[in-house]
Enzyme design. Structure first.
Site, PDB file in Angstrom:
ATOM      1  CE  LYS A 132      10.798  18.476   9.745  1.00 33.05           C
ATOM      2  NZ  LYS A 132       9.600  19.274  10.012  1.00 33.05           N
ATOM      3  NE  ARG A 184       9.618  26.609  14.688  1.00 30.09           N
ATOM      4  CZ  ARG A 184       9.749  25.712  13.705  1.00 30.09           C
ATOM      5  NH1 ARG A 184      10.304  24.533  13.935  1.00 30.09           N
ATOM      6  NH2 ARG A 184       9.314  25.998  12.497  1.00 30.09           N
ATOM      7  NE  ARG A 240      12.134  28.897  11.465  1.00 33.19           N
ATOM      8  CZ  ARG A 240      12.118  27.605  11.161  1.00 33.19           C
ATOM      9  NH1 ARG A 240      12.606  26.709  12.010  1.00 33.19           N
ATOM     10  NH2 ARG A 240      11.622  27.192  10.017  1.00 33.19           N
ATOM     11  NE  ARG A 291       7.687  26.768   7.035  1.00 31.89           N
ATOM     12  CZ  ARG A 291       8.050  26.846   8.306  1.00 31.89           C
ATOM     13  NH1 ARG A 291       7.592  27.833   9.053  1.00 31.89           N
ATOM     14  NH2 ARG A 291       8.856  25.964   8.827  1.00 31.89           N
TER      15      ARG A 291
HETATM   16  P1  ADP Z   1      10.799  23.311   9.915  1.00 28.55           P
HETATM   17  O1  ADP Z   1      11.639  23.188  11.151  1.00 28.55           O
HETATM   18  O2  ADP Z   1       9.613  24.129  10.145  1.00 28.55           O
HETATM   19  O3  ADP Z   1      10.446  21.980   9.344  1.00 28.55           O
HETATM   20  P2  ADP Z   1      13.216  23.970   8.514  1.00 28.55           P
HETATM   21  O4  ADP Z   1      14.016  24.730   9.480  1.00 28.55           O
HETATM   22  O5  ADP Z   1      13.542  22.529   8.313  1.00 28.55           O
HETATM   23  O6  ADP Z   1      11.672  24.119   8.872  1.00 28.55           O
HETATM   24  O7  ADP Z   1      13.241  24.673   7.102  1.00 28.55           O
HETATM   25  C1  ADP Z   1      12.954  26.059   6.950  1.00 28.55           C
HETATM   26  C2  ADP Z   1      12.921  26.405   5.473  1.00 28.55           C
HETATM   27  O8  ADP Z   1      14.213  26.138   4.888  1.00 28.55           O
HETATM   28  C3  ADP Z   1      11.942  25.593   4.631  1.00 28.55           C
HETATM   29  O9  ADP Z   1      10.626  26.131   4.660  1.00 28.55           O
HETATM   30  C4  ADP Z   1      12.589  25.694   3.248  1.00 28.55           C
HETATM   31  O10 ADP Z   1      12.349  26.971   2.655  1.00 28.55           O
HETATM   32  C5  ADP Z   1      14.072  25.626   3.567  1.00 28.55           C
HETATM   33  N1  ADP Z   1      14.559  24.231   3.549  1.00 28.55           N
HETATM   34  C6  ADP Z   1      15.058  23.518   4.597  1.00 28.55           C
HETATM   35  N2  ADP Z   1      15.394  22.268   4.220  1.00 28.55           N
HETATM   36  C7  ADP Z   1      15.100  22.186   2.884  1.00 28.55           C
HETATM   37  C8  ADP Z   1      15.183  21.150   1.915  1.00 28.55           C
HETATM   38  N3  ADP Z   1      15.639  19.922   2.214  1.00 28.55           N
HETATM   39  N4  ADP Z   1      14.790  21.438   0.646  1.00 28.55           N
HETATM   40  C9  ADP Z   1      14.333  22.652   0.314  1.00 28.55           C
HETATM   41  N5  ADP Z   1      14.198  23.653   1.168  1.00 28.55           N
HETATM   42  C10 ADP Z   1      14.578  23.443   2.464  1.00 28.55           C
HETATM   43  P1  ADP Z   2      10.101  20.895  13.273  1.00 33.54           P
HETATM   44  O1  ADP Z   2      11.589  20.736  13.342  1.00 33.54           O
HETATM   45  O2  ADP Z   2       9.399  19.646  12.809  1.00 33.54           O
HETATM   46  O3  ADP Z   2       9.678  22.085  12.490  1.00 33.54           O
HETATM   47  P2  ADP Z   2      10.253  21.654  16.115  1.00 33.54           P
HETATM   48  O4  ADP Z   2      11.002  20.540  16.738  1.00 33.54           O
HETATM   49  O5  ADP Z   2      10.967  22.923  15.886  1.00 33.54           O
HETATM   50  O6  ADP Z   2       9.551  21.119  14.740  1.00 33.54           O
HETATM   51  O7  ADP Z   2       8.937  21.894  16.980  1.00 33.54           O
HETATM   52  C1  ADP Z   2       8.003  22.939  16.636  1.00 33.54           C
HETATM   53  C2  ADP Z   2       7.553  23.640  17.916  1.00 33.54           C
HETATM   54  O8  ADP Z   2       6.750  22.743  18.704  1.00 33.54           O
HETATM   55  C3  ADP Z   2       8.709  24.058  18.829  1.00 33.54           C
HETATM   56  O9  ADP Z   2       8.351  25.261  19.463  1.00 33.54           O
HETATM   57  C4  ADP Z   2       8.821  22.905  19.845  1.00 33.54           C
HETATM   58  O10 ADP Z   2       9.337  23.353  21.097  1.00 33.54           O
HETATM   59  C5  ADP Z   2       7.366  22.451  19.966  1.00 33.54           C
HETATM   60  N1  ADP Z   2       7.227  21.004  20.139  1.00 33.54           N
HETATM   61  C6  ADP Z   2       8.006  20.003  19.641  1.00 33.54           C
HETATM   62  N2  ADP Z   2       7.543  18.786  20.007  1.00 33.54           N
HETATM   63  C7  ADP Z   2       6.426  19.012  20.746  1.00 33.54           C
HETATM   64  C8  ADP Z   2       5.467  18.149  21.424  1.00 33.54           C
HETATM   65  N3  ADP Z   2       5.578  16.812  21.374  1.00 33.54           N
HETATM   66  N4  ADP Z   2       4.457  18.748  22.087  1.00 33.54           N
HETATM   67  C9  ADP Z   2       4.337  20.100  22.124  1.00 33.54           C
HETATM   68  N5  ADP Z   2       5.196  20.956  21.509  1.00 33.54           N
HETATM   69  C10 ADP Z   2       6.225  20.428  20.836  1.00 33.54           C
END
Ligand code: ADP
Ligand code: ADP
Ligand code: ZN
Length: 213
Positions: free
Chosen positions: A13, A127, A160, A171
């Site tokens: 995302k 990551r 992280r 998660r």
């Molecule tokens: P990821 O990139 O793996 O999807 P995020 O960086 O978006 O994770 O979020 C990391 C953590 O921050 C989540 O596991 C949650 O604890 C908290 N968080 C982020 N956005 C939200 C939300 N909209 N509602 C509740 N918790 C959130």
């Molecule tokens: P999210 O915000 O959904 O948690 P990230 O964008 O941080 O996800 O992506 C999670 C990990 O996977 C990061 O290390 C990123 O560089 C890698 N990644 C993202 N998109 C791809 C893809 N299409 N193929 C392989 N690795 C990816």
């Protein structure tokens, strides 16, 4: 244009939101980044959020919704934004809809980046994140020029705390229970778009561009 990114933790995302943000000149709004910046700066909000984040749980809706509404009320969000990591629960989506409706506005696209659970642990363990500028890398799929150093700002990268396999499992459970129902929620509203998130990140982006074009 108001875009929501849906998908499991690690689905890509953030990666896609940044690319959309650059191409379309929309601010990238990530609640996770906002929480991490608060943790880094030692604020009360950061202390509160950290308890939940470290356990792989969601930060309570009351807290999260307030942060998000304050952010999208800022001037740079006037013409739209890409939301990454919000909403994550049905109540969060309802609050956002209500706020937008009051402004005579709505969500244009909810893009679900589809990646099966099997691929997620691998994505997360590789990551690397920059807490200074929010850039994200992957040791295999998106490596930096110099190992461990952010290409964009030169800061040291971190793994992280919540990307450790034990926490990732929690998660994913939280995702399936609390966030996945949003796919149906936005489908019913007629704004859901699905993309295959397992392919190369540039290919994923191409699919998104053809949806937004
Ligand atoms: P990821 O990139 O793996 O999807 P995020 O960086 O978006 O994770 O979020 C990391 C953590 O921050 C989540 O596991 C949650 O604890 C908290 N968080 C982020 N956005 C939200 C939300 N909209 N509602 C509740 N918790 C959130
Ligand atoms: P999210 O915000 O959904 O948690 P990230 O964008 O941080 O996800 O992506 C999670 C990990 O996977 C990061 O290390 C990123 O560089 C890698 N990644 C993202 N998109 C791809 C893809 N299409 N193929 C392989 N690795 C990816
Ligand atoms: Zn950086």
């Amino acid at each position: 244009m108001k875009i929501i990114m849906l998908g499991a933790p690690g689905a890509g995302k953030g990666t896609q939101a940044k690319m959309i943000s650059e191409k379309y000149g929309l601010p990238h709004v990530s609640t996770g980044d906002i929480f991490r910046a608060n943790i880094k700066n030692g604020t009360e909000l950061g202390k509160e959020a950290k308890k939940y984040m470290d356990a792989g749980q969601l930060v309570p809706d009351e807290l999260t919704v307030k942060i998000l509404l304050d952010r999208v009320a800022q001037d740079d969000c006037k013409n739209g934004y890409v939301l990454d990591g919000f909403p994550r629960t049905i109540p969060q989506a309802e609050v956002l809809d209500k706020a937008l409706t009051e402004l005579g506005d709505k969500v244009d696209f909810a893009i679900n980046v589809d990646v099966p659970d099997e691929n997620i642990i691998n994505r997360m363990s590789g990551r690397r994140a920059c807490v200074t500028c929010g850039a994200t890398y992957h040791v295999v799929y998106a490596p930096t020029k110099v190992e461990g150093i952010c290409d964009k700002c030169g800061s040291e990268l971190i793994l992280r705390d919540d990307d450790k396999p034990e926490t990732v499992k929690a998660r994913l459970e939280v995702y399936h229970k609390q966030t996945q129902p949003l796919i149906e929620y936005y489908d019913k509203k007629g704004v859901l778009k699905e993309v295959d998130g397992t392919v190369d990140m540039n290919e994923v982006f191409n699919s998104i561009v053809s949806i937004l074009a």
